[in-house]
Design a protein around this motif. Structure first.
Motif, mmCIF file in Angstrom:
data_model
loop_
_atom_site.group_PDB
_atom_site.id
_atom_site.type_symbol
_atom_site.label_atom_id
_atom_site.label_comp_id
_atom_site.label_asym_id
_atom_site.label_seq_id
_atom_site.Cartn_x
_atom_site.Cartn_y
_atom_site.Cartn_z
ATOM 1 N N TRP A 149 -3.079 67.988 62.683
ATOM 2 C CA TRP A 149 -2.499 67.103 61.616
ATOM 3 C C TRP A 149 -2.874 65.694 61.556
ATOM 4 N N ARG A 150 -2.765 65.212 62.788
ATOM 5 C CA ARG A 150 -3.116 63.811 62.777
ATOM 6 C C ARG A 150 -4.424 63.388 62.622
ATOM 7 N N ALA A 151 -5.336 64.339 63.022
ATOM 8 C CA ALA A 151 -6.810 64.061 62.878
ATOM 9 C C ALA A 151 -6.953 64.057 61.407
ATOM 10 N N ALA A 152 -6.479 65.151 60.675
ATOM 11 C CA ALA A 152 -6.783 65.335 59.213
ATOM 12 C C ALA A 152 -6.210 64.158 58.438
ATOM 13 N N GLN A 153 -5.042 63.519 58.922
ATOM 14 C CA GLN A 153 -4.501 62.426 57.934
ATOM 15 C C GLN A 153 -5.410 61.263 58.334
ATOM 16 N N ARG A 154 -6.566 61.439 59.249
ATOM 17 C CA ARG A 154 -7.420 60.117 59.598
ATOM 18 C C ARG A 154 -8.662 60.399 58.668
ATOM 19 N N GLY A 155 -8.606 61.696 58.248
ATOM 20 C CA GLY A 155 -9.754 62.103 57.017
ATOM 21 C C GLY A 155 -10.853 62.936 57.787
ATOM 22 N N MET A 156 -10.471 63.381 59.022
ATOM 23 C CA MET A 156 -11.422 64.135 59.670
ATOM 24 C C MET A 156 -11.351 65.685 59.167
ATOM 25 N N LYS A 157 -12.593 66.412 59.375
ATOM 26 C CA LYS A 157 -12.787 67.725 58.877
ATOM 27 C C LYS A 157 -12.103 68.530 60.178
ATOM 28 N N VAL A 158 -11.208 69.452 60.083
ATOM 29 C CA VAL A 158 -10.764 70.043 61.102
ATOM 30 C C VAL A 158 -10.388 71.571 61.037
ATOM 31 N N THR A 159 -10.687 72.148 61.848
ATOM 32 C CA THR A 159 -10.417 73.665 61.853
ATOM 33 C C THR A 159 -9.810 73.774 63.190
ATOM 34 N N LEU A 160 -8.429 74.832 62.949
ATOM 35 C CA LEU A 160 -7.653 75.261 64.044
ATOM 36 C C LEU A 160 -7.668 76.712 64.405
ATOM 37 N N LEU A 161 -8.042 77.073 65.600
ATOM 38 C CA LEU A 161 -8.267 78.429 65.725
ATOM 39 C C LEU A 161 -7.039 78.918 66.839
ATOM 40 N N GLU A 162 -6.477 80.176 66.271
ATOM 41 C CA GLU A 162 -5.202 80.487 67.087
ATOM 42 C C GLU A 162 -5.440 81.929 67.197
ATOM 43 N N ARG A 163 -5.091 82.477 68.129
ATOM 44 C CA ARG A 163 -5.525 84.231 68.715
ATOM 45 C C ARG A 163 -4.352 84.970 68.138
ATOM 46 N N ALA A 164 -3.056 84.409 67.960
ATOM 47 C CA ALA A 164 -1.943 85.185 67.480
ATOM 48 C C ALA A 164 -1.955 85.456 65.993
ATOM 49 N N ASP A 165 -1.195 85.970 65.275
ATOM 50 C CA ASP A 165 -1.304 86.088 63.748
ATOM 51 C C ASP A 165 -0.193 85.146 63.341
ATOM 52 N N HIS A 166 0.265 84.216 64.116
ATOM 53 C CA HIS A 166 1.056 83.246 63.545
ATOM 54 C C HIS A 166 1.055 81.922 64.445
ATOM 55 N N VAL A 167 1.558 80.752 63.986
ATOM 56 C CA VAL A 167 1.328 79.498 64.631
ATOM 57 C C VAL A 167 2.626 79.435 65.422
ATOM 58 N N GLY A 168 2.611 78.300 66.441
ATOM 59 C CA GLY A 168 3.612 77.898 67.005
ATOM 60 C C GLY A 168 3.469 78.225 68.642
ATOM 61 N N GLY A 169 2.966 79.175 69.002
ATOM 62 C CA GLY A 169 2.967 79.464 70.292
ATOM 63 C C GLY A 169 4.120 79.894 70.942
ATOM 64 N N LEU A 170 4.656 79.382 72.020
ATOM 65 C CA LEU A 170 5.819 79.730 72.821
ATOM 66 C C LEU A 170 7.205 79.015 72.062
ATOM 67 N N ALA A 171 6.902 78.116 71.031
ATOM 68 C CA ALA A 171 7.647 77.044 70.371
ATOM 69 C C ALA A 171 7.912 77.984 68.794
ATOM 70 N N ALA A 172 7.421 79.199 68.684
ATOM 71 C CA ALA A 172 7.678 80.028 67.405
ATOM 72 C C ALA A 172 9.137 80.665 67.391
ATOM 73 N N SER A 173 9.418 80.812 66.301
ATOM 74 C CA SER A 173 10.960 81.829 66.256
ATOM 75 C C SER A 173 10.407 82.900 65.248
ATOM 76 N N PHE A 174 11.226 83.802 65.292
ATOM 77 C CA PHE A 174 11.282 85.123 64.686
ATOM 78 C C PHE A 174 12.574 85.711 64.587
ATOM 79 N N GLU A 175 12.643 86.950 63.599
ATOM 80 C CA GLU A 175 14.006 87.493 63.428
ATOM 81 C C GLU A 175 14.155 88.671 64.358
ATOM 82 N N VAL A 176 15.466 88.876 64.791
ATOM 83 C CA VAL A 176 15.874 90.164 65.453
ATOM 84 C C VAL A 176 17.252 90.188 64.933
ATOM 85 N N GLY A 177 17.398 91.526 64.500
ATOM 86 C CA GLY A 177 18.611 91.895 63.852
ATOM 87 C C GLY A 177 19.017 91.112 62.810
#
Length: 468
Positions: free
Chosen positions: A21-49
């Motif tokens: 985000w910060r790099a793109a705000q400076r006008g850089m062309k940025v690609t972000l690669l994530e192996r999961a099907d969602h962002v956030g890593g261990l900080a992600a939330s999801f639903e249970v019940g």
């Protein structure tokens, strides 16, 4: 090269998202690669019940620097709530509020333990303990009584080994909690009536779960022009004279002038080309991580307790903490007729508990509730998550292996490691975000990376982690 990125970020956890985000705000062309099907890593939330839950217990430190906190408030608005902490810890057969209050410690703990705590505090300045291990350093700071009843059992549950086999670095990252014990212990030593004590702490937390923070970062990054590719597992990082080529398992090759990697250091060592030396490969193989089992129990009948989390040193159960996600926030959308408990079980993937089925794990949680005097859960559903690499293990002697691998990583042209996994550190989310900010600030206007500025920033983070 046409179509080449200014920056490729590997990993869409908090550090990776903030850096993109910060790099793109400076006008850089940025690609972000994530192996999961969602962002956030261990900080992600999801639903249970039908309830939004986190992957363990997450909070945003109230002492987060104002500039960073202002950015997060701009992203989340009033949804970033200031909350009062309602955590507890089990000591002996009693539950005590965290942060500790000396009056409660004096009132609730058995007299024999109180006497030992007060005595340890009185003779602390005369006590000499080796300080090169977790066990030695913590004993010297809080005394043998508290070590044996709290810190020793917690260490063995968290890291799978006795405290005397864990590096003192781990203790230095628990200064705040030890400080509250020392306040209580000193007060007890002065007066067994125990007047006064630690102040109740607080934290920031998003209205719909901690994952709302990383989702807001991802939305801001996309708005700024970042291309986020999920289900893109990186299997090769190849550095050439003019650029870096990052390959994914599905055959894509992304090129760029600079790579920010939040991959675990042993993974980066395995997939980098040119490959590191045999010494660095062997050192990286000795850098180990603790796995984490998360057991979610849906409780029918409203809130289970009024507390946000319960820390459990008791060695009779592998569960180290039970949290109740809805209690971390004020969210009118949370259902009134049910709640969710999240039990955390640190372990190795070779431990028996790792292979238990969901119902057996839920039964284990029920047993833990009974052992610790917590209310019975009216279980109507159970879900689990198994995470293979979570926290680095700071065993005695790990430092030299980390130096070997980190020295190699620092020498890779056009590749910068950052974040918890990328630096083999146990930082909080606010520290990971600050690292990302500093890393982007070290990119010069001509696209070159200022290694001096980044080294100064890393040294500052290292000093803060070891500031005792």
């Amino acid at each position: 090269m046409a179509g080449s990125n200014d920056l490729i970020v590997i990993g869409a956890g908090p550090a990776g998202l903030a850096a993109a985000w910060r790099a793109a705000q400076r006008g850089m062309k940025v690609t972000l690669l994530e192996r999961a099907d969602h962002v956030g890593g261990l900080a992600a939330s999801f639903e249970v019940g039908g309830v939004r839950v986190d992957q363990g217990s997450h909070r945003l430190d109230p002492n987060t620097p104002p500039a960073l906190l202002s950015d997060l408030h701009a992203l989340l608005g009033d949804d970033l709530q200031r909350r009062r902490r309602t955590s507890r810890i089990r000591v002996g057969d009693q539950w005590l509020a965290l942060p500790l209050r000396a009056d409660e410690v004096a009132r609730r703990l058995p007299p024999s333990l109180l006497a030992r705590v007060a005595r340890d505090s009185t003779i602390a300045k005369f006590r000499r303990q080796p300080s090169d291990t977790y066990g030695g350093l913590v004993r010297s700071r809080v005394g043998p009584a508290l070590y044996e009843s709290v810190y020793g059992p917690l260490a063995e549950k968290h890291w799978g080994m006795p405290g005397d086999r864990i590096s003192a670095d781990q203790a230095r990252r628990q200064t705040d909690r030890m400080g509250t014990w020392r306040v209580a212990a000193r007060t007890l030593a002065r007066s067994r009536r125990g007047r006064g004590g630690a102040q109740t702490g607080g934290y920031f937390y998003p209205r719909t779960g901690f994952g709302q923070l990383v989702e807001a970062l991802a939305d801001a990054a996309v708005t700024a022009g970042v291309e986020i590719r999920c289900e893109a597992e990186v299997d090769r990082v190849r550095v050439t004279e003019d650029e870096v080529e990052v390959s994914t398992q599905d055959g894509d090759v992304i090129t760029g002038g600079l790579v920010f990697s939040t991959l675990p250091l042993p993974v980066l060592a395995r997939i980098s080309r040119p490959a590191p030396s045999l010494t660095s490969i062997e050192s990286s193989a000795r850098l180990r991580y603790r796995a984490l089992l998360l057991v979610y129990v849906v409780h029918q009948g409203g809130r289970w307790t009024p507390h946000d989390s319960h820390d459990i040193p008791d060695p009779r159960t592998p569960v180290v903490r039970i949290s109740e996600p809805p209690n971390y926030r004020n969210n009118p959308a949370d259902p009134a007729d049910r709640s969710v408990l999240c039990a955390e079980i640190p372990c190795s993937m070779t431990d028996d508990v790792w292979g238990l089925d969901d119902e057996s794990l839920a039964d284990l949680v029920d047993e833990t509730l009974g052992l610790t005097g917590l209310p019975k859960a009216n279980r109507v559903q159970v879900a689990t998550r198994r995470i293979g690499q979570v926290h680095p293990i700071y065993r005695v002697g790990y430092e030299q292996d980390l130096i070997d691998v980190d020295t190699w990583a620092r020498m890779i042209r056009r590749v910068v490691t950052l974040g918890r996994q990328g630096l083999f550190v146990l930082d909080n989310v606010d520290q990971a975000l600050l690292m990302a900010y500093d890393a982007v600030d070290a990119i010069r206007d001509d696209g070159r990376f200022d290694r001096y500025a980044w080294t100064v920033a890393r040294e500052r983070f290292a000093r803060s982690a070891h500031d005792v």
